[in-house]
Design a protein around this motif. Structure first.
Motif, PDB file in Angstrom:
ATOM      1  N   LYS A 124       1.477  -1.284  -0.452  1.00  0.00           N
ATOM      2  CA  LYS A 124      -0.110  -0.045  -0.309  1.00  0.00           C
ATOM      3  C   LYS A 124       0.996   0.710   0.023  1.00  0.00           C
ATOM      4  O   LYS A 124       0.259   2.323  -0.432  1.00  0.00           O
ATOM      5  CB  LYS A 124      -1.043  -0.094   1.160  1.00  0.00           C
ATOM      6  CG  LYS A 124      -2.358  -1.157   0.741  1.00  0.00           C
ATOM      7  CD  LYS A 124      -2.744  -1.363   2.508  1.00  0.00           C
ATOM      8  CE  LYS A 124      -3.695   0.143   2.397  1.00  0.00           C
ATOM      9  NZ  LYS A 124      -4.678   0.445   1.516  1.00  0.00           N
ATOM     10  N   MET A 125       2.132   1.167   1.144  1.00  0.00           N
ATOM     11  CA  MET A 125       2.663   2.923   0.819  1.00  0.00           C
ATOM     12  C   MET A 125       3.768   2.457  -0.585  1.00  0.00           C
ATOM     13  O   MET A 125       3.866   3.902  -1.153  1.00  0.00           O
ATOM     14  CB  MET A 125       3.737   2.240   1.885  1.00  0.00           C
ATOM     15  CG  MET A 125       3.454   2.063   3.204  1.00  0.00           C
ATOM     16  SD  MET A 125       4.498   1.600   4.189  1.00  0.00           S
ATOM     17  CE  MET A 125       5.666   2.996   4.163  1.00  0.00           C
ATOM     18  N   VAL A 126       4.040   1.307  -1.267  1.00  0.00           N
ATOM     19  CA  VAL A 126       4.752   1.529  -2.364  1.00  0.00           C
ATOM     20  C   VAL A 126       3.239   1.989  -4.008  1.00  0.00           C
ATOM     21  O   VAL A 126       3.844   3.266  -4.251  1.00  0.00           O
ATOM     22  CB  VAL A 126       4.745   0.226  -2.621  1.00  0.00           C
ATOM     23  CG1 VAL A 126       5.290   0.335  -4.541  1.00  0.00           C
ATOM     24  CG2 VAL A 126       5.943   0.418  -1.868  1.00  0.00           C
ATOM     25  N   ALA A 127       2.084   1.443  -3.375  1.00  0.00           N
ATOM     26  CA  ALA A 127       1.255   2.417  -4.391  1.00  0.00           C
ATOM     27  C   ALA A 127       1.032   3.304  -4.197  1.00  0.00           C
ATOM     28  O   ALA A 127       0.005   4.515  -5.021  1.00  0.00           O
ATOM     29  CB  ALA A 127      -0.467   1.315  -4.362  1.00  0.00           C
ATOM     30  N   GLU A 128       0.891   3.772  -3.139  1.00  0.00           N
ATOM     31  CA  GLU A 128       0.865   5.376  -2.493  1.00  0.00           C
ATOM     32  C   GLU A 128       1.953   6.582  -2.972  1.00  0.00           C
ATOM     33  O   GLU A 128       1.167   7.396  -2.632  1.00  0.00           O
ATOM     34  CB  GLU A 128      -0.108   5.712  -1.305  1.00  0.00           C
ATOM     35  CG  GLU A 128      -1.302   5.078  -1.355  1.00  0.00           C
ATOM     36  CD  GLU A 128      -2.080   4.390   0.888  1.00  0.00           C
ATOM     37  OE1 GLU A 128      -0.989   5.278   1.804  1.00  0.00           O
ATOM     38  OE2 GLU A 128      -3.158   4.185   0.485  1.00  0.00           O
ATOM     39  N   GLY A 129       3.200   5.943  -2.833  1.00  0.00           N
ATOM     40  CA  GLY A 129       4.547   6.417  -2.766  1.00  0.00           C
ATOM     41  C   GLY A 129       4.624   7.016  -1.858  1.00  0.00           C
ATOM     42  O   GLY A 129       5.677   7.863  -2.176  1.00  0.00           O
ATOM     43  N   LEU A 130       5.014   6.290  -0.699  1.00  0.00           N
ATOM     44  CA  LEU A 130       4.883   6.982   0.797  1.00  0.00           C
ATOM     45  C   LEU A 130       6.133   5.712   0.385  1.00  0.00           C
ATOM     46  O   LEU A 130       6.892   5.982   1.748  1.00  0.00           O
ATOM     47  CB  LEU A 130       4.338   6.046   1.372  1.00  0.00           C
ATOM     48  CG  LEU A 130       2.830   6.970   0.968  1.00  0.00           C
ATOM     49  CD1 LEU A 130       2.303   6.911   2.705  1.00  0.00           C
ATOM     50  CD2 LEU A 130       2.813   8.739   1.880  1.00  0.00           C
ATOM     51  N   PHE A 131       6.891   4.778   0.141  1.00  0.00           N
ATOM     52  CA  PHE A 131       7.764   3.907   0.067  1.00  0.00           C
ATOM     53  C   PHE A 131       8.201   3.720  -1.184  1.00  0.00           C
ATOM     54  O   PHE A 131       7.568   3.095  -2.136  1.00  0.00           O
ATOM     55  CB  PHE A 131       7.363   2.689   0.737  1.00  0.00           C
ATOM     56  CG  PHE A 131       8.624   2.341   1.137  1.00  0.00           C
ATOM     57  CD1 PHE A 131       9.379   1.805   2.104  1.00  0.00           C
ATOM     58  CD2 PHE A 131       8.263   0.532   0.402  1.00  0.00           C
ATOM     59  CE1 PHE A 131      10.104   0.867   2.173  1.00  0.00           C
ATOM     60  CE2 PHE A 131       9.608  -0.554   0.156  1.00  0.00           C
ATOM     61  CZ  PHE A 131      10.347   0.186   1.538  1.00  0.00           C
ATOM     62  N   GLN A 132       9.463   4.050  -1.479  1.00  0.00           N
ATOM     63  CA  GLN A 132       9.815   3.380  -2.674  1.00  0.00           C
ATOM     64  C   GLN A 132      11.201   2.366  -2.323  1.00  0.00           C
ATOM     65  O   GLN A 132      12.000   2.609  -1.841  1.00  0.00           O
ATOM     66  CB  GLN A 132      10.836   4.924  -3.310  1.00  0.00           C
ATOM     67  CG  GLN A 132      10.683   5.893  -3.828  1.00  0.00           C
ATOM     68  CD  GLN A 132       9.595   5.080  -5.435  1.00  0.00           C
ATOM     69  OE1 GLN A 132      10.093   4.211  -5.679  1.00  0.00           O
ATOM     70  NE2 GLN A 132       8.526   5.942  -5.206  1.00  0.00           N
ATOM     71  N   PRO A 133      10.840   0.895  -2.946  1.00  0.00           N
ATOM     72  CA  PRO A 133      11.617  -0.149  -1.682  1.00  0.00           C
ATOM     73  C   PRO A 133      13.074   0.322  -3.191  1.00  0.00           C
ATOM     74  O   PRO A 133      13.675   0.522  -4.164  1.00  0.00           O
ATOM     75  CB  PRO A 133      10.847  -1.342  -3.278  1.00  0.00           C
ATOM     76  CG  PRO A 133      10.297  -0.783  -4.065  1.00  0.00           C
ATOM     77  CD  PRO A 133      10.021   0.579  -3.470  1.00  0.00           C
ATOM     78  N   PRO A 134      14.498  -0.680  -2.769  1.00  0.00           N
ATOM     79  CA  PRO A 134      15.185  -0.165  -3.053  1.00  0.00           C
ATOM     80  C   PRO A 134      16.216  -0.837  -5.106  1.00  0.00           C
ATOM     81  O   PRO A 134      14.690  -2.173  -4.784  1.00  0.00           O
ATOM     82  CB  PRO A 134      17.042  -0.983  -1.552  1.00  0.00           C
ATOM     83  CG  PRO A 134      15.999  -1.718  -1.558  1.00  0.00           C
ATOM     84  CD  PRO A 134      14.130  -0.661  -0.810  1.00  0.00           C
ATOM     85  N   GLN A 135      16.345  -0.135  -5.265  1.00  0.00           N
ATOM     86  CA  GLN A 135      16.382  -0.286  -6.971  1.00  0.00           C
ATOM     87  C   GLN A 135      17.851  -0.596  -6.968  1.00  0.00           C
ATOM     88  O   GLN A 135      18.491  -0.278  -6.551  1.00  0.00           O
ATOM     89  CB  GLN A 135      16.023   0.598  -7.356  1.00  0.00           C
ATOM     90  CG  GLN A 135      14.201   1.038  -7.844  1.00  0.00           C
ATOM     91  CD  GLN A 135      13.139   0.055  -7.681  1.00  0.00           C
ATOM     92  OE1 GLN A 135      13.557  -0.968  -8.939  1.00  0.00           O
ATOM     93  NE2 GLN A 135      12.639   0.221  -7.788  1.00  0.00           N
ATOM     94  N   PRO A 136      18.658  -2.290  -8.240  1.00  0.00           N
ATOM     95  CA  PRO A 136      19.857  -2.306  -8.344  1.00  0.00           C
ATOM     96  C   PRO A 136      20.248  -1.046  -9.211  1.00  0.00           C
ATOM     97  O   PRO A 136      18.965  -0.401 -10.488  1.00  0.00           O
ATOM     98  CB  PRO A 136      19.313  -3.627  -8.777  1.00  0.00           C
ATOM     99  CG  PRO A 136      18.067  -4.069  -9.326  1.00  0.00           C
ATOM    100  CD  PRO A 136      17.409  -2.866  -8.043  1.00  0.00           C
ATOM    101  N   PRO A 137      21.306  -0.689  -9.444  1.00  0.00           N
ATOM    102  CA  PRO A 137      21.742  -0.001 -10.473  1.00  0.00           C
ATOM    103  C   PRO A 137      21.710  -0.031 -11.827  1.00  0.00           C
ATOM    104  O   PRO A 137      21.438  -1.499 -12.410  1.00  0.00           O
ATOM    105  CB  PRO A 137      22.977   0.651 -10.056  1.00  0.00           C
ATOM    106  CG  PRO A 137      23.374  -0.774  -9.436  1.00  0.00           C
ATOM    107  CD  PRO A 137      22.101  -1.100  -8.874  1.00  0.00           C
ATOM    108  N   VAL A 138      20.937   0.476 -12.372  1.00  0.00           N
ATOM    109  CA  VAL A 138      20.698  -0.048 -13.925  1.00  0.00           C
ATOM    110  C   VAL A 138      21.184   1.126 -15.442  1.00  0.00           C
ATOM    111  O   VAL A 138      21.785   2.461 -14.677  1.00  0.00           O
ATOM    112  CB  VAL A 138      19.211   0.077 -14.524  1.00  0.00           C
ATOM    113  CG1 VAL A 138      18.367  -0.890 -13.724  1.00  0.00           C
ATOM    114  CG2 VAL A 138      18.323   1.655 -13.933  1.00  0.00           C
ATOM    115  N   VAL A 139      21.695   0.619 -16.296  1.00  0.00           N
ATOM    116  CA  VAL A 139      22.758   1.603 -16.897  1.00  0.00           C
ATOM    117  C   VAL A 139      21.675   2.096 -17.380  1.00  0.00           C
ATOM    118  O   VAL A 139      22.423   3.902 -18.260  1.00  0.00           O
ATOM    119  CB  VAL A 139      23.477   0.792 -17.827  1.00  0.00           C
ATOM    120  CG1 VAL A 139      23.900   1.766 -19.089  1.00  0.00           C
ATOM    121  CG2 VAL A 139      24.723  -0.246 -16.967  1.00  0.00           C
TER     122      VAL A 139
END
Length: 550
Positions: free
Chosen positions: A295-310
């Protein structure tokens, strides 16, 4: 009766002449001592004045068996005046004074028989009594001579004890000055160390308060999570049957993990831990920890860690979302397999679920024990703070040690001053008895006398000791001051006064109690013997006075 009185008057007149004729003694009426002979001389006119000066009578009326003077002084040799005294000469023995009421009463009170008429037949036993008394006096003199040797030893020891006390007092005075200076030094060191300690401890406490605040906040998170989960459970439970079902979650588009616009059954069951429905407790512990991040991701309150992308390739974006999309399938596969190559991950998942199970009951219940332990156990200080605390403790201990030494010195000084305030005799002969105790047993009690301290009694068959008195003073009269002691302020008698003890002291070669009595209620008499009472010079002087009188 009148005839007997006439005979007695005639005898009195004859006695006056006989006393005057014996060995050139000073003439005096019968019943008058040699010391008072000058008071019983007639004036030239034949008159005589009563000793109180109240009346003048003819001298012939002295000893006429009629009381003329108010003080009874005109009848020293008869029983006419009740308040008068008759002096027994008792030549060859010891003269005594008896009440005038015992004159001519038919009982021989004087050893020379002078208090009775010749018809009574009182024999003169003064020489026999005098001889026996002389033997007794010789024995006493020998005892005093032998006792005086031991008394002199006690005097030597007593004077040495007094000198030792004086030297010790001077030594203690010097020591207490040194200790007072050392105390001031140790006190300053203690203040400095305590200032550093206080500053370090306060800084530590400030850090601890911050940690406690963070800990309190962390402890509140499980409770907040349960409150949030409970509110969400109520919103999801549309039919109010006490369960959240798959169909009730499928209406929440925030749970659309793959963002395809539909919450599938598989997606909903993932959030319900692969179950068709859950109750409140299972929702709180199993479902809500999965639903909340989504729910926090959907509401923009939490961003899960993303691996670095080129590069921002849409395919990469799809790949980044694939773990979320296939995560329920993987866990479901793991649960169905039960045990396989992903068994460790399954155990981790169960551990996480157990963690929530453990945390839930701890809210408001299990946190009390750490609080109690924290208040009873010493704080775990950092090394620098602990070092400063130990330094302050050492400074305090050093200061306390100096104070203890000062108290010990002051206590010893007080004991010396108390001893110096006691009367140990003219030559300190009684000092050696202070600190000693002597006992005496009768049929009922064991009596204890500790000279210059206390007297007490204790039942022979067991029981508590009763204080009969504590050292008060010497109460001997005149030159015999050191013949009696008084111990006062003992334990109170039942419905009576406080107990007291009187100590009668006599000469002997060894100190001991020879007897104890209670002549009056709560008043005890001790008979005590000691070489300290063997003052041979005083004994000789008293013996010489008695010899002169004889």
């Amino acid at each position: 009766m009148r005839r007997a009185n006439i005979q007695f008057v005639l005898l009195t007149l004859l006695s006056y002449g006989s006393i005057a004729a014996q060995g050139g003694e000073v003439p005096r009426p019968r019943g008058v001592s040699l010391a008072k002979a000058a008071l019983y001389q007639p004036r030239p006119d034949g008159k005589w004045s009563c000793l109180d000066g109240s009346k003048t009578i003819p001298f012939a009326q002295v000893n006429d068996d009629y009381c003329d003077c108010a003080d009874g002084s005109d009848e020293p040799g008869t029983s006419a005046c009740p308040q008068s005294q008759f002096h027994c000469i008792n030549k060859g023995h010891q003269s005594i004074d008896i009440p005038s009421s015992q004159v001519q009463d038919g009982i021989c009170d004087c050893c020379d028989g002078s208090d009775e008429l010749p018809i009574v037949g009182c024999g003169n036993t003064c020489h026999e009594l005098g001889a026996a008394a002389a033997v007794q006096r010789r024995n006493e003199a020998e005892l005093y001579v032998r006792g005086a040797v031991k008394r002199q030893e006690m005097i030597t020891r007593g004077k040495q004890m007094k000198a030792d006390r004086s030297a010790r007092r001077s030594e203690l005075n010097a020591r207490i000055k040194e200790q007072e200076a050392l105390k001031a030094e140790k006190e300053q060191l203690k203040r400095n160390a305590e200032a550093l300690e206080s500053e370090a401890v306060e800084a530590f406490k400030e850090q601890q308060r911050e940690l406690d605040a963070e800990t309190a906040q962390a402890e509140q998170e499980p409770q907040q999570m349960r409150q949030e989960a409970t509110l969400s459970f109520v919103r999801y439970d549309a039919n109010k049957d006490g369960f959240v079902e798959v169909t009730e979650l499928m209406v929440d588009m925030n749970l659309d993990s793959d963002r395809n616009g539909v919450v599938t059954v598989e997606e909903a069951k993932y959030f319900l831990d692969e179950r068709d429905r859950v109750d409140l407790d299972a929702f709180v512990t199993l479902a809500w920890p999965r639903i909340k991040p989504q729910k926090m991701v959907a509401e923009g309150l939490f961003q899960p860690p993303q691996p670095p992308v080129v590069d921002a390739d849409p395919q990469a974006e799809v790949q980044s979302t694939e773990p979320i999309q296939h995560q329920p399938t993987d866990e479901q596969a793991d649960m169905e397999m039960g045990a396989g190559e992903h068994g460790d991950e399954d155990e981790d998942t169960e551990d996480e679920e157990d963690q929530y199970d453990d945390e839930e009951p701890d809210v408001g219940v299990g946190e009390a024990t750490p609080d109690v332990e924290t208040t009873t156990s010493a704080p775990n200080y950092d090394p620098e703070t602990q070092r400063l605390i130990e330094q302050a403790n050492e400074a305090r201990n050093a200061f306390d040690e100096v104070e203890r030494h000062i108290r010990e010195i002051e206590h010893e000084v007080k004991e010396i001053d108390d001893q110096e305030g006691k009367d140990y005799g003219l030559n300190e002969e009684w000092a050696v008895l202070d600190g000693e105790c002597y006992t005496f047993e009768d049929r009922e009690y064991v009596y204890t006398l500790c000279p210059f301290d206390r007297a007490s009694q204790k039942p022979r068959n067991g029981g508590a000791e009763t204080t009969l008195g504590r050292w008060d003073q010497w109460i001997g009269e005149g030159d015999d001051k050191y013949s009696r002691q008084k111990y006062a302020n003992g334990a109170a008698c039942w419905n009576g006064p406080q107990r007291s003890a009187l100590i009668n002291i006599k000469c002997a070669l060894e100190p001991r109690i020879t007897g104890v009595s209670e002549p009056n209620r709560c008043e005890y008499y001790f008979e005590f013997e000691t070489p300290a009472a063997c003052d041979s010079e005083a004994f000789k002087a008293a013996d010489q006075n008695q010899h002169d009188e004889l």
